[in-house]
Scaffold this motif. Sequence first.
Motif, short mmCIF file in Angstrom:
data_model
loop_
_atom_site.label_atom_id
_atom_site.label_comp_id
_atom_site.label_asym_id
_atom_site.label_seq_id
_atom_site.Cartn_x
_atom_site.Cartn_y
_atom_site.Cartn_z
N LEU A 322 0.46 5.85 -8.85
CA LEU A 322 0.77 4.45 -9.09
C LEU A 322 0.69 3.65 -7.80
O LEU A 322 0.14 2.52 -7.77
N ILE A 326 -1.87 0.48 -6.83
CA ILE A 326 -1.41 -0.81 -6.33
C ILE A 326 -2.05 -1.15 -4.98
O ILE A 326 -2.48 -2.30 -4.75
N MET A 367 0.81 -9.00 -9.59
CA MET A 367 0.58 -7.78 -10.38
C MET A 367 1.85 -7.33 -11.07
O MET A 367 1.80 -6.79 -12.18
N THR A 368 2.98 -7.52 -10.44
CA THR A 368 4.25 -7.14 -11.05
C THR A 368 4.83 -8.25 -11.92
O THR A 368 5.97 -8.11 -12.40
N GLY A 393 -2.81 -5.93 -13.10
CA GLY A 393 -1.52 -5.34 -12.74
C GLY A 393 -0.81 -4.76 -13.94
O GLY A 393 -0.21 -3.68 -13.86
N LEU A 396 -2.68 -1.46 -14.82
CA LEU A 396 -2.50 -0.39 -13.83
C LEU A 396 -1.08 0.16 -13.85
O LEU A 396 -0.87 1.36 -13.72
N LEU A 397 -0.10 -0.73 -13.99
CA LEU A 397 1.28 -0.27 -14.01
C LEU A 397 1.62 0.50 -15.29
O LEU A 397 2.52 1.33 -15.30
N ALA A 398 0.89 0.23 -16.37
CA ALA A 398 1.19 0.90 -17.63
C ALA A 398 0.55 2.28 -17.73
O ALA A 398 1.00 3.10 -18.54
N ILE A 401 2.96 5.27 -17.01
CA ILE A 401 4.28 5.15 -17.63
C ILE A 401 4.50 6.23 -18.68
O ILE A 401 5.60 6.77 -18.83
#
Length: 432
Positions: A322, A326, A367-368, A393, A396-398, A401
């Motif tokens: 992750l 980022i 992104m957040t 974002g 990519l963050l998902a 998860i």
Amino acid sequence: MKFGKSVCILNVGGTKYALPRDVIKDFPLRRVSRLHNCASEKEVLEVCDDYDRERNEFFFDRHSEAFGFIMLYVKYGKLRFVPQMCELSFYNEMIYWGLESSHLEFCCQRRLDDRMSDTYTYFSEEDTKTEEDPRGNDELEQPATGRRGSAKWLERMRRTFEEPTSSIAAQILASVSVIFVIVSMVILCASTLPDWKTAENNSVEEHRYTESLEDPSGIIEAVCIGWFTAECIVRFIVSRDKCEFVRRPLNIIDLLAITPYYVSVLMTVLTGENSQLQRAGVTLRVLRMMRIFWVIKLARHFLGLQTLGLTLRRCYREMVMLLVFICVAMAIFGALAQLLEHGLDLEMGNEDYASIPAACWWVIISMTTVGYGDMYPITMPGRVLGGLCVVSGIVLLALPITFIYHSFVQCYHELKFRSARCTRSLSAEFLN
């Protein structure tokens, strides 16, 4: 093995395997290698289900196909699930023969984690070892009376301080510790209020740190530190392995939370009349603020915090992945944002994007989806880039998860299972 022939026959569910006695000695499967140390048929029957002395044949009433795949692991070093067989059933066979989930191939480990998370199941290796090695328990129950009583008392003390759910006394001790943590945090937060500081400065013009013990806040702080110090010392004394105790993360956090108080007192004693200057110094303020580590002490008493720590430890690969996502996105979008907002027009450009590091700050808050609003694109190409940055974002963050979620669920039920097992064992011990 002091009996039988030089060749041993393993009969697993009707399938026979002939193995030399020397191979049995260092066999990768713990249950099979234990046969070499058996000195009598009675000990053999504790390992297997039946034994034929004439043919030197050991019978195991287990799944033959699963054992075949386990033997392929012994031969080739790769362990995978049996097709059309439940993952949990195969894992149960693995534990029986002395293997762990780490011996599985990575893809099969993921399948097992998903299966265990869906069914809320956890197989305890400690329970398996207890069932497989009854001799060890018998030997532990036969020492001298005085030594046995001392060991039993130390073990009870260790459980009282280390396992909050082990007994009523442990629950009371954990509750008192939580109360001290909460009180110390309230005092720490209140000490930063402007009204608190004004009242403190007006009460005494020149205030020593050691003299603060005369105030209610100083007395409460000293009592909390005394409790934490005594608790840490007792837990160190009753611990089984002192070196392992020092290396544990929670114990290191305890040390970091307690040490600043004594360092501050020592600095005050050494500085003497300059205590007011020292009190306003950066060093002392940093040390006092390190008391925030006391909050992490709650992890000893709350399953949720323990689950979070265990999940982060097991999912460090996903967390690193992750962070890499980022960082790559920050480099790409930061460079493009600096070019579109400032690089193309140096005179009329957006000064907030004068450098790539400044643009990277905008990228990370975009992104957040935080969006502080302190900087934003003003050109049309920059706004289009901002929209792409926000959408990228979210994607990519998902991505990691799902893996982190399944690991969190598994860790939660694993710790919950251990806690319930500890409670049941203590209840049984109390009834006996």
